[in-house]
Design an enzyme around this catalytic site. Structure first.
Site, mmCIF file in Angstrom:
data_model
loop_
_atom_site.group_PDB
_atom_site.id
_atom_site.type_symbol
_atom_site.label_atom_id
_atom_site.label_comp_id
_atom_site.label_asym_id
_atom_site.label_seq_id
_atom_site.Cartn_x
_atom_site.Cartn_y
_atom_site.Cartn_z
ATOM 1 N N THR A 30 -4.591 -6.896 -27.214
ATOM 2 C CA THR A 30 -5.486 -8.074 -27.218
ATOM 3 C C THR A 30 -5.051 -9.084 -26.153
ATOM 4 O O THR A 30 -5.884 -9.772 -25.573
ATOM 5 C CB THR A 30 -5.531 -8.772 -28.603
ATOM 6 O OG1 THR A 30 -4.209 -9.135 -28.972
ATOM 7 C CG2 THR A 30 -6.145 -7.891 -29.668
ATOM 8 N N ARG A 38 -10.215 -5.585 -36.073
ATOM 9 C CA ARG A 38 -10.356 -6.379 -37.288
ATOM 10 C C ARG A 38 -10.057 -7.867 -37.171
ATOM 11 O O ARG A 38 -10.317 -8.615 -38.102
ATOM 12 C CB ARG A 38 -9.488 -5.769 -38.401
ATOM 13 C CG ARG A 38 -10.051 -4.437 -38.839
ATOM 14 C CD ARG A 38 -9.169 -3.701 -39.814
ATOM 15 N NE ARG A 38 -9.754 -2.407 -40.126
ATOM 16 C CZ ARG A 38 -9.673 -1.339 -39.339
ATOM 17 N NH1 ARG A 38 -9.014 -1.404 -38.192
ATOM 18 N NH2 ARG A 38 -10.245 -0.207 -39.683
ATOM 19 N N ASP A 106 -6.608 2.912 -24.281
ATOM 20 C CA ASP A 106 -6.749 2.168 -23.029
ATOM 21 C C ASP A 106 -5.778 2.579 -21.922
ATOM 22 O O ASP A 106 -5.915 2.132 -20.774
ATOM 23 C CB ASP A 106 -6.635 0.649 -23.301
ATOM 24 C CG ASP A 106 -5.356 0.277 -24.056
ATOM 25 O OD1 ASP A 106 -4.320 0.923 -23.847
ATOM 26 O OD2 ASP A 106 -5.409 -0.674 -24.859
ATOM 27 N N HIS A 121 -5.271 8.969 -30.417
ATOM 28 C CA HIS A 121 -6.737 8.923 -30.397
ATOM 29 C C HIS A 121 -7.331 9.243 -29.034
ATOM 30 O O HIS A 121 -8.473 8.892 -28.754
ATOM 31 C CB HIS A 121 -7.220 7.554 -30.897
ATOM 32 C CG HIS A 121 -6.879 7.326 -32.336
ATOM 33 N ND1 HIS A 121 -6.834 6.078 -32.914
ATOM 34 C CD2 HIS A 121 -6.546 8.206 -33.310
ATOM 35 C CE1 HIS A 121 -6.482 6.211 -34.186
ATOM 36 N NE2 HIS A 121 -6.301 7.484 -34.452
ATOM 37 N N CYS A 129 -16.350 19.568 -21.571
ATOM 38 C CA CYS A 129 -17.545 20.263 -22.054
ATOM 39 C C CYS A 129 -17.306 20.771 -23.478
ATOM 40 O O CYS A 129 -16.236 21.307 -23.775
ATOM 41 C CB CYS A 129 -17.813 21.443 -21.118
ATOM 42 S SG CYS A 129 -19.075 22.569 -21.710
ATOM 43 N N CYS A 156 -21.918 25.216 -17.415
ATOM 44 C CA CYS A 156 -22.685 25.941 -18.437
ATOM 45 C C CYS A 156 -23.862 25.131 -18.982
ATOM 46 O O CYS A 156 -24.624 25.638 -19.798
ATOM 47 C CB CYS A 156 -21.762 26.389 -19.580
ATOM 48 S SG CYS A 156 -21.189 25.030 -20.580
ATOM 49 N N SER A 193 -3.081 -2.964 -38.011
ATOM 50 C CA SER A 193 -3.282 -3.369 -39.406
ATOM 51 C C SER A 193 -2.844 -2.256 -40.359
ATOM 52 O O SER A 193 -2.781 -2.457 -41.558
ATOM 53 C CB SER A 193 -4.763 -3.698 -39.634
ATOM 54 O OG SER A 193 -5.552 -2.542 -39.390
ATOM 55 N N ASN A 213 3.491 -7.944 -36.021
ATOM 56 C CA ASN A 213 2.031 -8.092 -36.148
ATOM 57 C C ASN A 213 1.690 -9.538 -36.474
ATOM 58 O O ASN A 213 2.435 -10.218 -37.167
ATOM 59 C CB ASN A 213 1.500 -7.170 -37.258
ATOM 60 C CG ASN A 213 0.052 -6.805 -37.048
ATOM 61 O OD1 ASN A 213 -0.276 -6.163 -36.059
ATOM 62 N ND2 ASN A 213 -0.834 -7.213 -37.936
HETATM 63 P P1 NAD Z 1 -6.788 -3.209 -36.053
HETATM 64 O O1 NAD Z 1 -7.857 -3.951 -35.315
HETATM 65 O O2 NAD Z 1 -7.105 -2.626 -37.376
HETATM 66 O O3 NAD Z 1 -5.528 -4.168 -36.260
HETATM 67 C C1 NAD Z 1 -4.995 -4.877 -35.184
HETATM 68 C C2 NAD Z 1 -3.869 -5.746 -35.738
HETATM 69 O O4 NAD Z 1 -3.228 -6.338 -34.639
HETATM 70 C C3 NAD Z 1 -4.367 -6.860 -36.647
HETATM 71 O O5 NAD Z 1 -3.666 -6.801 -37.886
HETATM 72 C C4 NAD Z 1 -4.020 -8.161 -35.882
HETATM 73 O O6 NAD Z 1 -3.476 -9.144 -36.734
HETATM 74 C C5 NAD Z 1 -2.960 -7.688 -34.941
HETATM 75 N N1 NAD Z 1 -2.970 -8.380 -33.654
HETATM 76 C C6 NAD Z 1 -4.023 -8.701 -32.859
HETATM 77 N N2 NAD Z 1 -3.594 -9.254 -31.719
HETATM 78 C C7 NAD Z 1 -2.236 -9.289 -31.799
HETATM 79 C C8 NAD Z 1 -1.222 -9.733 -30.914
HETATM 80 N N3 NAD Z 1 -1.504 -10.261 -29.736
HETATM 81 N N4 NAD Z 1 0.070 -9.597 -31.320
HETATM 82 C C9 NAD Z 1 0.386 -9.061 -32.531
HETATM 83 N N5 NAD Z 1 -0.540 -8.614 -33.401
HETATM 84 C C10 NAD Z 1 -1.828 -8.729 -33.025
HETATM 85 O O7 NAD Z 1 -6.199 -2.144 -35.034
HETATM 86 P P2 NAD Z 1 -5.579 -0.699 -35.311
HETATM 87 O O8 NAD Z 1 -4.705 -0.719 -36.500
HETATM 88 O O9 NAD Z 1 -5.032 -0.249 -34.008
HETATM 89 O O10 NAD Z 1 -6.852 0.170 -35.670
HETATM 90 C C11 NAD Z 1 -7.995 0.109 -34.855
HETATM 91 C C12 NAD Z 1 -8.437 1.448 -34.308
HETATM 92 O O11 NAD Z 1 -9.298 1.170 -33.206
HETATM 93 C C13 NAD Z 1 -7.326 2.252 -33.735
HETATM 94 O O12 NAD Z 1 -7.520 3.530 -34.196
HETATM 95 C C14 NAD Z 1 -7.497 2.204 -32.210
HETATM 96 O O13 NAD Z 1 -7.527 3.530 -31.712
HETATM 97 C C15 NAD Z 1 -8.902 1.706 -31.976
HETATM 98 N N6 NAD Z 1 -8.996 0.625 -30.968
HETATM 99 C C16 NAD Z 1 -8.344 0.779 -29.777
HETATM 100 C C17 NAD Z 1 -8.385 -0.232 -28.829
HETATM 101 C C18 NAD Z 1 -7.631 -0.042 -27.539
HETATM 102 O O14 NAD Z 1 -7.486 1.092 -27.071
HETATM 103 N N7 NAD Z 1 -7.116 -1.133 -26.937
HETATM 104 C C19 NAD Z 1 -9.106 -1.402 -29.087
HETATM 105 C C20 NAD Z 1 -9.801 -1.516 -30.314
HETATM 106 C C21 NAD Z 1 -9.717 -0.487 -31.257
HETATM 107 ZN ZN ZN Z 2 -19.307 23.940 -19.888
#
Ligand code: NAD
Ligand code: ZN
Length: 243
Positions: A30, A38, A106, A121, A129, A156, A193, A213
């Site tokens: 983030t 979330r 990412d 993930h 394909c 294909c 989370s 977190n």
């Molecule tokens: P989630 O959104 O469920 O939880 C994120 C947690 O991070 C929250 O509890 C929040 O309090 C905490 N948070 C947010 N910013 C923060 C910071 N700067 N420092 C510390 N904590 C912070 O995320 P999840 O558990 O990873 O599950 C979401 C799913 O979505 C995953 O499977 C992921 O693959 C996917 N996703 C990926 C991306 C990405 O690739 N950047 C982005 C969004 C969702």
């Molecule tokens: Zn193919």
């Protein structure tokens, strides 16, 4: 409850551990400008991920899936790594952690210099394909959307799909990740989370657990050290204690 600074506590846990694994989630990215799921303003408040990020939607509503997917991924491919990603790379380089298991797609851990990265993930680098496994860069697959509602395989003619684990897919890397966590003696969860399965089960497979977190997580009760703060600042302070 301990009165010690939780960063010192975690640094000490790491010093006394032989094999430390990190598990990261959307929260570590983030601070690079990529919304998580979330938090307030996160992806869940803008779209229904099941609508865009599921196998069901990719198969039954491919045009809508690809349009939504291209929109979600573009900020992710442009974002730079932040201090949290750099600190984890430094900790790996200094042999304080062995592997980063990430739920993120990412690619920012690799951009920051982490070498041993398990992408539970998948990632945004390629598409493949359904049928013959031909692959190309995801950018090239998305470029096809200028002329076609969905991208197709040039060999294909079957549809292409991103190399991302969607809702409804089986995360193929999970058993490997579970083995690495079981072999480790400490798991540090950063920015998750712990509510997405099966990644969250990894926290319960760990012999010792620490959490960095901003908000509460499903794993807090089991954790020996909890740092309630931003990943970038907390990991930087941790790195300063250790290196
Ligand atoms: P989630 O959104 O469920 O939880 C994120 C947690 O991070 C929250 O509890 C929040 O309090 C905490 N948070 C947010 N910013 C923060 C910071 N700067 N420092 C510390 N904590 C912070 O995320 P999840 O558990 O990873 O599950 C979401 C799913 O979505 C995953 O499977 C992921 O693959 C996917 N996703 C990926 C991306 C990405 O690739 N950047 C982005 C969004 C969702
Ligand atoms: Zn193919």
């Amino acid at each position: 409850m301990s009165l010690r600074n939780p960063i010192d506590e975690l640094a000490e846990l790491m010093r006394s551990s032989k094999n430390v694994v990190a598990l990261t989630g959307a929260g570590i990215s983030t601070e690079s400008g990529i919304p998580d799921f979330r938090s307030p303003g996160g992806l869940y408040s803008q779209i229904d991920p099941m609508e865009y990020l599921s196998v069901e939607s990719m198969k039954s509503r491919p045009e809508k899936f690809w349009r939504g997917f291209a929109q979600i991924m573009s900020p992710m491919t442009e974002a730079p790594p932040n201090n949290g990603h750099f600190a984890l790379a430094q900790l790996e380089n200094a042999r304080y952690i062995s592997t980063v298991i990430t739920q993120n797609i990412d690619g920012l851990h690799q951009k920051a210099g982490s070498k041993n990265v398990i992408e539970l993930h998948g990632h945004l680098r390629t598409a493949h394909c359904y049928d013959c496994s031909w692959d190309c860069s995801l950018t090239d697959a998305i470029a096809q959307l200028d002329e076609s509602p969905r991208p197709f395989c040039p060999l294909c003619g079957e549809p292409l799909r991103p190399n991302v684990v969607l809702f409804g897919d089986i995360p193929a890397e999970y058993p490997h990740a579970e083995t690495l966590v079981a072999q480790g003696d400490l798991l540090i969860v950063v920015g998750s989370s712990l509510s997405v399965s099966p990644a969250n089960i990894l926290a319960f497979r760990a012999s010792r657990l620490a959490i960095i977190n901003r908000d509460q997580t499903e794993g807090d009760r089991q954790a020996e050290a909890i740092i309630r703060g931003n990943a970038g600042e907390s990991l930087t302070l941790l790195t300063e204690r250790l290196i």
